[in-house]
Design an enzyme around this catalytic site. Structure first.
Site, mmCIF file in Angstrom:
data_model
loop_
_atom_site.group_PDB
_atom_site.id
_atom_site.type_symbol
_atom_site.label_atom_id
_atom_site.label_comp_id
_atom_site.label_asym_id
_atom_site.label_seq_id
_atom_site.Cartn_x
_atom_site.Cartn_y
_atom_site.Cartn_z
ATOM 1 N N GLY A 56 0.795 -1.223 0.000
ATOM 2 C CA GLY A 56 0.000 0.000 0.000
ATOM 3 C C GLY A 56 0.824 1.268 0.000
ATOM 4 N N MET A 115 3.352 2.103 -2.199
ATOM 5 C CA MET A 115 3.776 2.617 -3.486
ATOM 6 C C MET A 115 2.600 2.584 -4.458
ATOM 7 S SD MET A 115 6.815 3.255 -2.722
ATOM 8 C CE MET A 115 7.277 3.751 -4.351
ATOM 9 N N ARG A 167 5.101 -13.778 -4.032
ATOM 10 C CA ARG A 167 6.005 -13.289 -2.976
ATOM 11 C C ARG A 167 5.733 -14.104 -1.719
ATOM 12 N NH1 ARG A 167 3.030 -7.428 -2.128
ATOM 13 N NH2 ARG A 167 0.973 -8.260 -1.628
ATOM 14 N N ARG A 194 13.654 -6.905 41.232
ATOM 15 C CA ARG A 194 13.648 -5.557 41.812
ATOM 16 C C ARG A 194 13.043 -5.596 43.193
ATOM 17 N NH1 ARG A 194 11.715 -4.100 36.029
ATOM 18 N NH2 ARG A 194 10.603 -5.963 36.626
ATOM 19 N N ARG A 244 18.490 -7.295 42.757
ATOM 20 C CA ARG A 244 19.020 -5.934 42.788
ATOM 21 C C ARG A 244 18.599 -5.283 44.097
ATOM 22 N NH1 ARG A 244 16.956 -1.476 38.631
ATOM 23 N NH2 ARG A 244 15.132 -1.582 39.968
ATOM 24 N N GLU A 257 24.949 0.969 34.551
ATOM 25 C CA GLU A 257 23.860 1.832 34.087
ATOM 26 C C GLU A 257 24.230 3.308 34.174
ATOM 27 O OE1 GLU A 257 20.378 1.424 36.606
ATOM 28 O OE2 GLU A 257 21.600 1.007 38.363
ATOM 29 N N GLY A 297 22.192 -2.104 32.615
ATOM 30 C CA GLY A 297 20.869 -1.521 32.845
ATOM 31 C C GLY A 297 20.667 -0.450 31.793
ATOM 32 N N THR A 298 20.180 -0.891 30.633
ATOM 33 C CA THR A 298 20.173 0.025 29.492
ATOM 34 C C THR A 298 19.084 1.090 29.590
ATOM 35 O OG1 THR A 298 18.960 -1.694 28.319
ATOM 36 C CG2 THR A 298 21.310 -1.508 27.883
ATOM 37 N N ASN A 299 18.111 0.912 30.478
ATOM 38 C CA ASN A 299 17.123 1.992 30.643
ATOM 39 C C ASN A 299 17.811 3.253 31.144
ATOM 40 O OD1 ASN A 299 15.348 -0.022 30.090
ATOM 41 N ND2 ASN A 299 14.254 0.050 32.019
ATOM 42 N N ASP A 300 18.454 3.136 32.290
ATOM 43 C CA ASP A 300 19.093 4.313 32.857
ATOM 44 C C ASP A 300 20.311 4.729 32.039
ATOM 45 O OD1 ASP A 300 17.154 4.303 34.699
ATOM 46 O OD2 ASP A 300 18.430 4.061 36.455
#
Lengths: 924, 924
Positions: free
Chosen positions: B136, B138, B381, B603, B659, B786, B807-810
């Site tokens: 949808g 092109m 396809r 946590r 943690r 982090e 800790g990739t969030n922080d």
């Protein structure tokens, strides 16, 4: 051993090489390493260059011996033993004893008398001596070797039983305090009681019987406190005293001092054991301290103080007020100077001082004792001095041919230059003084008085100017002295603890103000007829030694000719440019006068906060559409243009880096309900609508929020207005033939794409203005590097940016996850406990923030070799940071106007250091 | 050219190599590069592997030709021309025209007719075809080549003037829309008017005269809108249509789609020009789409739909309801299936489908047209499919011997597994949506709405299905979120509190629904034009982020046998362990069932927020002394111990990373005046005192404040209690013969010194507990990475730590200076405008955060080769992040329980990718 130490020529040299090599390589001393180094009678195993191994005092004692200066014989136990002592958990290495005993017999031969001998006892002093001077930090024991039998021998030998028993009671007192850890008060209380019983005021008035009684009582205190008799055997005394000196390296106050001064724990202290000489052996004896030049003004005049019939500690302790050494320093009606009192000894002292200064090529701080007419030098070291004196001495010594310019520039601490810039009391606004004392540290200070160091810290935390009033100061007071603007003490001389420390800190200080009486319990200070309580206002003139009631206005300092000379030399030596952080034409002018070569950070938000503009700013924030926002911005445009015009004009062709708006918009909005109501009326909108907007803009973590260049991604018209103002101002300057070099700086950039868009916005606006005004202005567009990601993606950013300016304030906050506003609750604990070596907002965190800076500049320069790189955070004026910036090849540092001279000097020192490091590296 | 393209053997091969090499090397095509590739009559210059150059459609058209599948002849203009088109600012390269004209004559020879010929006109379709399917996105032009004279030729040739004019008006309509940019409505309005005038309902009912009239009117629209006549020359039509297809690659909707799907702009689209075949050429013509297997269930049954007398677009457009292809799919009373209607064509279709599936070894999505009884394939396809179908087809095809296990594992998208785990709204029962937001946690949920967490708990207690609607959620709402079936918030992004917690719980959640406005006071929620009160029914589709009115029935998730099979294969292929983030025994159990091999993040603060404990927590915070604090902590100890016991038991010997307390203490304190008064009464202290404490703890930037391990530097007793609870629980497990592997994790560590001290605290406490309990528990102590500084100083930290957990969030918040809570105001602009490629809280920022991770793991492993390394941020379940972790040699990823299966699959795919990349690298 005696033969060996006596021999000159090849042998001693080959022996010397071994400890020096091991000190350099930092190896632990094996059992066969030389641990003890003798000096005396014009010979020494050590020398000045062995300071790391022998400590400053030990190295200088050795060096003085080599120079033929009369020094009591003794020996130095090396700093390596201090490390060994620590590793052994506080025990001395057993092989030391043999070396020490051998050395003792050498002293006996040199000085006469025998250690522990009941007829002709040799007495010893035991002192610490670290690589750098740590005033008041380490402990000393004098008169060691006395016991119930040797004291009689001493009495017989000197013919002065009173002297012998006074020495004995001093020994027990010091030994009790330092070695056995018995509180001093226990002893002092007995002295007080004894004086009361005898009906006398002064210690010196106690007769031999009283002293004999005190010795007995002191023995009782020791027995009571330790459960053991006072040690009778002199060797036991010596052994324990040596251990106590090493132990004192590890006391909390020593550890704190080292942390404050950045001294590594591993350095350790040496122990100096030396034959006693006595300044209190009758009326032809004296003791004193002297400086080869005036440590306050730098004048080339011998300067010193002495006390007749006293031991060295009496001068430093400030219990009696000393007399001047030189006749011309004597006040009318005061007791005679040393020059008058003992002219022969005085001449020998002056000669010796001259010889030492010429040898060390620096102003010397000397300790001397005259025993029955004979001069003995106890210590020489480079003297502490005020900033003004440091500058003058350094410049004078170049002129005298003693040192080179590079050496002069290296010798003055950047902090000392700061001192020269310190204000003083306005002489035209002075009321009559209400008290006087010694002019211990120059400058003027006004503030609310407090009586304890803690109170000073608290008052400072409340933002108050504060003066600390103490009977005398001790190392426990250092944090309070740091917090205070000025210090006033009742006791002590120019070389008392208070004076030395205050000069080092650049705090105004008056010592020996004898009219001052502090009643801590009642919280009252009396000064003559006046009575003050905490919080009352006083003013101090540390240059004159005068105290004034109330708050006296301060005036800016005048910089001597030497100040300019030294900085010119520094400018010729440095590679780094020094710019300033200035937001107003007045700041810009001031910084220019201090030698700033441009503005590295002109914060535009300070302009937004001016009361007459705030309403327009708030209208802009409250705008509900781009049109409304642009209308509000249009009102700000002429004001911003005027700001920039003034700053450009002040800088007359020097580069001006303008940082576009940085803070989150909510910082400009009111906070309290009343303010909101007021503003709503001004803006002509309902309270609730304004409150809604205020609430909507509130952020949980504004530091990481909608600010910096993010504002311009969402509201490009804000930056467009600012850029328009910059270039309209620049064109106006051009019309008046004023050269301008604007550098537009984008804050909080986190990646190349962001920079690219905003650079396009800047260029578009600048081009439009220049076209409309028919002028061409050369300009640059660059970015702050203050977000970690910007440092990590510096390569792509540098391909688009003309310059980087490291914003180390925010970079520190983000790299360490440390909010400057919130870290107060724990940062103190972190630095006190050594979890962080320093406050990272004061001293750059090299491991974290520094690593990002290194990556940033390396990647940036790789992508664009001509990238211009600087720093504009608060660290930009910090000498250690400047050295780091030099190492990384930065182009400039930028700091507050008053810091510019210090930064120029630090930049020169960094260049010198870099040259030396480079040389060392090449040599390897 | 014709001769060359006709020739087999060496020549075409050598020609083919050149564009392929240039595509790989990314070079710009020079003027002599082949730009056009022909196909038709069983021959083709392209092939399936040339997808980057020819696009998916073009490559497959060529491949189908090679397979002998009947495909109308045509040619493909390569994707490189698309790039060239962009670089030329929207103009086609001039050398293209000659190549296209040569190709046209080839088509004419193959299909009969001539382009632009008035007697036997050849008509063309012009379609886009990118490297990956962009449904949808092109645009397409059909029937190209018609004009006032060829339309008559077509009428004569087909004997069907109505067909000819219908084709013509379709052509003008499409061309007008796609090439000339005239809004479709202009044309549709005329059709409506015309139908009304003729009194008919359907387009098909319009007669030739009406269509002729429409063609005239359409010509008028074109003239009016563009100021020019509709182009008569077929070559002009073709030229402009090709340009329009390339142009459509650059439209905002295409750009947005690519951004969302992560498709590079540089790929470009190809253009396919092909002879038209007609499914609307009388009753023996038809058109349809088919799948070789059921795309919804994955069943191995041919499945398709067709429309007799229609053009392909009619099926997709959904204007008429298509009929099933297979007889067995026909509903009673419905029109006949293709199988019944055209058995011959049906058989050929089924044969062709089988051949294509076997060839491509994947389920095919086919487009076909039957023109006067002859089957033409227009496209094949790989078919899109539901998660359930994807799993079943992949597993079945392995069993059928079509593909290998590795291939099966690679084919299923991890997101598709997620779909399988959650109940979803019945797609056949969906009303129109009334609002939308971010698809924060997948699945469907229906229920009565409530506005407070407590109300959710009460409603659940009454046995109701309930949806919690909040402006945003906070830790205070967690019990309500747990009680709710779904959560809808007005604010917040993909990693907001609501999103993170909901995903963890497996609750459907939509965040950032900006149309939602909750008036708590009046108890009303507004959603666009609608108003709801508590108890009204809504439904949420968390997979799409859509809100519906009323109760929509749910379809329960079915995990077929194939689900388990596929995951077992994945487990055998992956190297990364998959752990889970779980805070309760229930979560731990769920995650274990989903295949988690341990807890990567437990946590502890969620335990602190439970209502029965909050008072004890608050007492702890209000404590004025260490003793008071320890007393309050002592009350929490047994509760924490029980928590850990439950979790350890649930994990039965698998590692559990706990943690220690992370959030700032003020998060636990009340916020409103009323809450403060209430709590003050509970605590038995004055309101003012509590308020003072609340105020004192408030922070400007809590993210960078007094939290994480900093709490334990200032209040070691908090962590001491938690460690005590962990080890008492572990010992209790040991007594019950339950194996335990506790891993104590310190949050917010910024340097080695900090870690060292806290490790000592942990070890001391653990040792004391184990000694008291007479047990030995093996445990590890590690740290979150982090804080940027932790990654930068990873070497020294790793010397002391057993493990790192990123800790990739922080880390994202600090590296990008991007507050998760505050970035909503501008992050949308950033991702929409491509300043950031993705929301960095959803897709890891490889350039910034990824660079720090790389440094961290490299320095960490260098210092300690056996360092265990994992990730526990929200990115831990993201396939792209998992691939990155595999590349960096991580040991594990940790994600929410419901995400575990997807992560297992993603880990396997990452391992396969890594193997392939390694192989490629070795080959170079």
């Amino acid at each position: 051993m005696a033969t060996r130490s006596g021999a000159g020529g090849a042998k001693p040299k080959s022996r010397k090489r071994s400890p020096r090599r091991s000190a350099v390589a930092g190896k632990r001393p094996g059992p066969r390493t030389k641990q003890v180094f003798s000096f005396g009678a014009g010979r020494a195993e050590g020398r000045a260059s062995m300071r790391p191994l022998l400590g400053g005092k030990g190295a200088n004692l050795a060096e003085m011996n080599r120079l033929g200066v009369p020094v009591p014989a003794g020996f130095t136990i090396s700093t390596e033993v201090c490390g060994e002592f620590s590793r052994r958990g506080g025990r001395l290495p057993p092989e030391l004893r043999e070396q020490v005993i051998k050395q003792l017999s050498k002293i006996e031969r040199s000085m006469g008398g025998r250690f522990g001998d009941a007829e002709a006892p040799l007495l010893l002093s035991v002192r610490s001596g670290a690589r750098v001077s740590m005033p008041g930090m380490m402990d000393t024991v004098l008169n060691l070797g006395l016991n119930t039998s040797t004291v009689e021998g001493l009495a017989a030998q000197t013919g002065d039983p009173r002297f012998a028993y006074d020495s004995y009671r001093r020994f027990i007192q010091m030994y009790g305090d330092v070695v056995l850890g018995i509180p001093k008060e226990f002893f002092e209380e007995r002295i007080r009681a004894r004086k009361a019983a005898c009906g006398v005021d002064q210690d010196t008035e106690l007769d031999v019987e009283a002293l004999r009684g005190l010795v007995e009582e002191f023995g009782g205190i020791v027995k009571e406190q330790t459960g053991e008799e006072f040690p009778e055997r002199p060797l036991d005394q010596l052994w324990k005293a040596i251990g106590a000196v090493f132990e004192s390296w590890r006391t909390p106050r020593a550890v704190t001092y080292r942390r404050l001064e950045g001294i590594p724990d591993e350095w350790g202290t040496a122990v100096n054991v030396q034959a006693m000489v006595f300044g209190n052996l009758g009326s032809d004896s004296a003791t004193g301290v002297a400086f080869t030049r005036n440590p306050s003004t730098g004048e080339r005049l011998f300067f010193g103080e002495f006390l007749p019939e006293a031991q060295g500690e009496d001068v430093v302790a400030g219990i009696r007020t000393p007399q001047p050494v030189r006749r011309s320093d004597r006040k009318p009606g005061a007791p005679p100077s040393l020059q008058e009192f003992m002219p022969g000894a005085y001449r020998r002292l002056v000669d010796t001082a001259k010889r030492l200064e010429n040898h060390y090529r620096d102003m010397q701080d000397l300790e001397f004792t005259i025993q029955r007419g004979t001069l003995w030098m106890l210590q020489t070291r480079n003297g502490k001095r005020t900033g003004r004196a440091a500058v003058k001495i350094a410049v004078d010594m170049v002129r005298e041919g003693l040192i080179e310019r590079e050496e002069a520039v290296s010798r003055v601490e950047p902090e000392q230059l700061d001192q020269c810039l310190h204000p003083r009391l306005d002489p035209d606004a002075l009321p009559p003084s209400i008290g006087s004392g010694l002019a211990a540290s120059p400058g003027g200070a006004s503030g609310a008085i407090v009586f304890t160091a803690d109170a000073a810290v608290e008052a400072k935390a409340r933002g108050e100017d504060v003066l600390l009033l103490r009977r005398e100061t001790s190392p426990d007071d250092v944090h309070g002295m740091d917090a205070a603007n000025g210090i006033l003490t009742a006791l002590g001389g120019m070389t008392s603890h208070a004076a030395v420390v205050a000069r080092g800190m650049g705090r105004t200080c008056i010592t020996g103000c004898s009219e001052l009486d502090i009643d801590l319990e009642r919280g009252i200070a009396r000064l003559g007829e006046f009575e003050f309580t905490e919080g009352d206002l006083l003013s101090l003139d540390g240059t004159q030694g005068l105290v004034f009631k109330g708050k006296v206005p301060l005036i800016a300092p005048e910089l001597g000719r030497e100040f300019g000379t030294l900085l010119r030399w520094a400018d010729a030596l440095r590679r780094l440019e020094v710019r300033t952080n200035a937001d107003t034409p007045a700041d810009a002018e001031a910084a220019r006068r201090f030698g700033a070569r441009g503005i590295g950070l002109c914060r535009t938000e300070h302009m937004f906060f001016q009361p007459d503009r705030l309403l327009a700013v708030r209208r802009m924030i409250m705008a509900e559409s781009t049109d409304e926002r642009e209308a509000a911005l249009a009102r700000l445009l002429p004001m911003q243009r005027d700001d920039f015009f003034g700053i450009f004009r002040a800088m007359r062709g020097l580069p001006v880096t303008v940082r576009l708006l940085d803070p989150p918009l909510h910082e400009f909005l009111p906070h309290t309900d009343a303010e909101v109501r007021h503003l709503a009326t001004d803006l002509g909108i309902p309270d609730t609508e304004l409150q809604r907007k205020v609430d909507a803009l509130r952020e949980t973590n504004p530091m990481l929020g909608h600010r910096g260049c993010r504002l311009a991604i969402t509201y490009p018209e804000i930056y467009a207005m600012q850029v328009r103002a910059i270039f309209e101002a620049a064109c106006a300057c051009a019309r008046e033939k004023i050269r301008v070099r604007p550098e537009v700086m984008l804050p909080l950039v986190a990646g190349a794409e962001e920079f690219k868009r905003l650079r396009a916005l800047v260029e578009e606006t600048a081009t439009a203005v220049m076209k409309a005004q028919g002028r061409r202005i050369r300009y640059q567009v660059g970015t702050m590097i203050e977000v970690p990601r910007a440092a990590l993606t510096a390569g792509p950013i540098a391909q688009l940016a003309d310059f980087f300016s490291f914003g180390t304030n925010d970079l520190t906050q983000m790299t360490l996850a440390l909010s400057r506003d919130d870290s107060g609750r724990f940062l103190g604990t972190y630095t006190e406990e050594g979890i962080l070596p320093d406050d990272p907002f004061v001293t750059l965190d090299l491991d974290g923030v520094g690593a990002l800076m290194r990556m940033g500049v390396e990647a940036g320069r790789k992508a664009r070799p001509d990238l211009h790189v600087g720093i504009c955070g608060e660290h930009g004026g910090d000498p250690r940071t400047i050295r780091f910036c030099e190492e990384l090849g930065f182009d400039y540092v930028s700091c507050s106007p008053f810091r510019v001279p210090a930064a120029r000097l630090a930049a020169a020192q960094a260049a010198i250091h870099q040259k030396q490091t480079g040389r060392r590296k090449r040599r390897r």
